[in-house]
Design a protein around this motif. Structure first.
Motif, PDB file in Angstrom:
ATOM      1  N   UNK A 245    -108.229 110.408 -35.110  1.00 27.39           N
ATOM      2  CA  UNK A 245    -107.429 111.615 -35.265  1.00 27.39           C
ATOM      3  C   UNK A 245    -107.933 112.390 -36.480  1.00 27.39           C
ATOM      4  N   UNK A 246    -108.335 113.637 -36.249  1.00 25.61           N
ATOM      5  CA  UNK A 246    -108.814 114.515 -37.320  1.00 25.61           C
ATOM      6  C   UNK A 246    -108.124 115.859 -37.179  1.00 25.61           C
ATOM      7  N   UNK A 251    -110.133 112.164 -30.731  1.00 22.32           N
ATOM      8  CA  UNK A 251    -111.422 111.919 -30.093  1.00 22.32           C
ATOM      9  C   UNK A 251    -111.520 110.452 -29.664  1.00 22.32           C
ATOM     10  N   UNK A 252    -111.974 110.273 -28.417  1.00 23.96           N
ATOM     11  CA  UNK A 252    -112.343 108.937 -27.932  1.00 23.96           C
ATOM     12  C   UNK A 252    -113.852 108.944 -27.762  1.00 23.96           C
ATOM     13  N   UNK A 253    -114.550 108.172 -28.609  1.00 18.90           N
ATOM     14  CA  UNK A 253    -116.007 108.221 -28.571  1.00 18.90           C
ATOM     15  C   UNK A 253    -116.479 109.618 -28.916  1.00 18.90           C
ATOM     16  N   UNK A 254    -117.627 110.014 -28.357  1.00 17.06           N
ATOM     17  CA  UNK A 254    -118.102 111.376 -28.623  1.00 17.06           C
ATOM     18  C   UNK A 254    -118.115 112.240 -27.362  1.00 17.06           C
ATOM     19  N   UNK A 255    -117.406 111.765 -26.293  1.00 12.90           N
ATOM     20  CA  UNK A 255    -117.383 112.535 -25.052  1.00 12.90           C
ATOM     21  C   UNK A 255    -116.013 113.100 -24.714  1.00 12.90           C
ATOM     22  N   UNK A 256    -114.948 112.514 -25.255  1.00  8.42           N
ATOM     23  CA  UNK A 256    -113.603 112.905 -24.863  1.00  8.42           C
ATOM     24  C   UNK A 256    -112.821 113.357 -26.089  1.00  8.42           C
ATOM     25  N   UNK A 257    -112.263 114.555 -26.026  1.00  6.66           N
ATOM     26  CA  UNK A 257    -111.430 115.050 -27.121  1.00  6.66           C
ATOM     27  C   UNK A 257    -110.374 115.999 -26.558  1.00  6.66           C
ATOM     28  N   UNK A 258    -109.297 116.148 -27.283  1.00  9.33           N
ATOM     29  CA  UNK A 258    -108.220 117.062 -26.877  1.00  9.33           C
ATOM     30  C   UNK A 258    -107.371 117.399 -28.090  1.00  9.33           C
ATOM     31  N   UNK A 259    -106.553 118.444 -27.943  1.00  3.93           N
ATOM     32  CA  UNK A 259    -105.687 118.898 -29.013  1.00  3.93           C
ATOM     33  C   UNK A 259    -104.334 118.190 -28.927  1.00  3.93           C
ATOM     34  N   UNK A 260    -103.879 117.707 -30.073  1.00  5.61           N
ATOM     35  CA  UNK A 260    -102.620 116.976 -30.146  1.00  5.61           C
ATOM     36  C   UNK A 260    -101.449 117.924 -30.370  1.00  5.61           C
ATOM     37  N   UNK A 261    -100.278 117.479 -29.957  1.00  2.00           N
ATOM     38  CA  UNK A 261     -99.043 118.227 -30.189  1.00  2.00           C
ATOM     39  C   UNK A 261     -97.933 117.234 -30.488  1.00  2.00           C
ATOM     40  N   UNK A 263     -95.261 114.721 -32.223  1.00  2.00           N
ATOM     41  CA  UNK A 263     -95.352 113.758 -33.326  1.00  2.00           C
ATOM     42  C   UNK A 263     -96.775 113.269 -33.538  1.00  2.00           C
ATOM     43  N   UNK A 264     -97.583 113.224 -32.476  1.00  2.00           N
ATOM     44  CA  UNK A 264     -98.967 112.761 -32.623  1.00  2.00           C
ATOM     45  C   UNK A 264     -99.763 113.679 -33.534  1.00  2.00           C
ATOM     46  N   UNK A 265     -99.467 114.988 -33.471  1.00  2.00           N
ATOM     47  CA  UNK A 265    -100.193 115.947 -34.299  1.00  2.00           C
ATOM     48  C   UNK A 265     -99.882 115.747 -35.780  1.00  2.00           C
ATOM     49  N   UNK A 266     -98.733 115.159 -36.085  1.00  2.00           N
ATOM     50  CA  UNK A 266     -98.337 114.960 -37.478  1.00  2.00           C
ATOM     51  C   UNK A 266     -98.801 113.643 -38.080  1.00  2.00           C
ATOM     52  N   UNK A 267     -99.514 112.836 -37.304  1.00  2.00           N
ATOM     53  CA  UNK A 267    -100.016 111.565 -37.835  1.00  2.00           C
ATOM     54  C   UNK A 267    -101.076 111.801 -38.905  1.00  2.00           C
ATOM     55  N   UNK A 268    -101.191 110.860 -39.817  1.00  2.00           N
ATOM     56  CA  UNK A 268    -102.272 110.923 -40.799  1.00  2.00           C
ATOM     57  C   UNK A 268    -103.608 110.767 -40.085  1.00  2.00           C
ATOM     58  N   UNK A 269    -104.630 111.404 -40.614  1.00  2.00           N
ATOM     59  CA  UNK A 269    -105.950 111.264 -40.015  1.00  2.00           C
ATOM     60  C   UNK A 269    -106.405 109.801 -40.102  1.00  2.00           C
ATOM     61  N   UNK A 271    -107.997 106.131 -37.626  1.00  2.84           N
ATOM     62  CA  UNK A 271    -108.192 105.456 -36.343  1.00  2.84           C
ATOM     63  C   UNK A 271    -106.877 104.873 -35.836  1.00  2.84           C
ATOM     64  N   UNK A 272    -106.655 105.021 -34.536  1.00  5.95           N
ATOM     65  CA  UNK A 272    -105.456 104.497 -33.876  1.00  5.95           C
ATOM     66  C   UNK A 272    -105.859 103.862 -32.547  1.00  5.95           C
ATOM     67  N   UNK A 273    -104.986 103.021 -32.034  1.00  2.00           N
ATOM     68  CA  UNK A 273    -105.147 102.517 -30.662  1.00  2.00           C
ATOM     69  C   UNK A 273    -104.311 103.407 -29.753  1.00  2.00           C
ATOM     70  N   UNK A 274    -104.957 103.987 -28.771  1.00  2.00           N
ATOM     71  CA  UNK A 274    -104.255 104.793 -27.775  1.00  2.00           C
ATOM     72  C   UNK A 274    -103.946 103.908 -26.575  1.00  2.00           C
TER      73      UNK A 274
END
Length: 363
Positions: A245-246, A251-261, A263-269, A271-274
């Motif tokens: 989370x940045x 981002x999952x690996x370097x191929x998959x990314x999306x914008x968070x909204x 409570x997830x968007x408010x997490x500290x930057x 690594x997390x387990x999704x």
């Protein structure tokens, strides 16, 4: 009537079988102990029933400390997965046995046996002996004995495990009705998440002798408090992967990314387990399933009106080589998957759970 555990533990030699546990179990619904074999379900039931000594803590029934009382003085019933009936007694005598022990009048015993036999559909079999009964009928006899006793607490330790599928389904549907309105605390141990969901009530998830989450069963399913809880209530297995989370980007690996909204968007930057359940990963885009994934199909299954695909999710290169995750998609309808071929899948980002490195729920 409530059954309360206060900081109970169990040790055998230097090994701790039940780590410090506190629970408040109440009547009016099933209290399910859910966990894999060896998680501590039976050990905890034995502590509550007074069959095994505690290393520390208290067991209270209706506010009374019964920790030092014998099993007989606690007025409880215990039904195992094995058909425990007295082979030399008739069905009637088996059901009546705990009532005779306490010196109950014959007329009251007859009334209670008749009521329990009617509820469990055992009336035509009262004069038979256990060896003349099927497995399902023997377990009905054990359940009838628990009902006739009118115990303050009833412990059902995987009572349907040794029955065939049809009998399990039939008795599982009946169990909540059998104990409804009787005022007893009912504790039901199982290793099957589906069984816990069907029984409803409240569930205590167990792992390695510890309760990891306790609450209404449906609520635990919707809002698992940790990664273990999320894994328990998922069939097919829940999909997991490491995400970075940045800012508001995941981002999952370097191929998959999306914008968070949310409570997830408010997490500290960091690594997390999704984790995301398979029915939120679809073979085509939808209004919610918007994050595209590509995977190589490994196994496909068609069950009724649902299709599942197990696929190898490529996440791009890392310092140690290509990163992969084995994921599952479960969707309505029949889909033309081809084993070994690449296929696009789409994930619903609003259905993702995020867990911290220690497994606790983050969002």
């Amino acid at each position: 009537m409530a059954l309360e555990l206060r900081n109970v533990t169990k040790r055998v030699g230097a090994v701790t079988h039940i780590k410090e546990t506190s629970l408040m179990l109440e009547p009016g619904h099933f209290n399910v102990l859910l966990g894999a074999t060896g998680s501590g379900k039976t050990s905890l039931i034995k502590l509550m029933a007074g069959l095994d000594p505690m290393a520390s803590g208290q067991v209270l029934m209706e506010g009374e400390d019964v920790s030092r009382l014998s099993t007989q003085k606690r007025n409880i019933s215990l039904v195992h997965q094995f058909f425990i009936n007295y082979p030399h007694m008739t069905v009637y005598e088996n059901i009546a046995s705990p009532l005779k022990v306490v010196g109950m009048a014959k007329s009251e015993i007859a009334d209670r046996v008749a009521e329990a036999a009617k509820i469990l559909k055992l009336e035509p079999m009262l004069h038979r002996r256990p060896h003349e009964l099927s497995g399902g009928q023997q377990q009905r006899c054990a359940l009838a004995r628990a009902i006739a006793k009118e115990s303050r607490a009833v412990f059902l330790d995987e009572p349907l495990a040794n029955l065939d599928y049809k009998l399990r389904e039939e008795l599982r549907d009946q169990l909540p009705e059998l104990f409804a309105g009787r005022g007893a605390v009912v504790v039901y141990a199982t290793s099957e998440p589906e069984e816990a969901l069907l029984l409803g009530g409240k569930t205590a998830l167990m792992r390695d002798g510890r309760v990891t989450q306790f609450g209404p069963t449906a609520e635990i399913y919707r809002n698992p408090g940790n990664l273990d809880a999320a894994r328990v209530f998922s069939d097919p297995p829940i999909n997991t992967a490491t995400v970075i989370k940045e800012g508001t980007t995941a981002r999952m690996g370097d191929r998959v990314s999306w914008q968070l909204s949310g409570t997830a968007a408010g997490l500290s930057d960091g690594a997390y387990s999704l984790a995301i359940r398979p029915y939120h990963v679809l073979p085509s885009a939808s209004k919610k399933a918007t994050v595209r994934l590509d995977g190589r199909v490994q196994v496909t299954e068609l069950s009724g009106s649902e299709s599942s695909a197990h696929f190898d999710l490529g996440l791009g290169g890392t310092a140690g080589g290509e990163a992969h995750a084995n994921w599952v998609s479960l969707s309505a309808g029949v889909h033309p998957y081809e084993i070994g071929e690449m296929h696009d899948f789409y994930m619903d980002p609003s259905a993702c759970y995020f867990f911290a490195p220690d497994g606790s729920r983050a969002a």
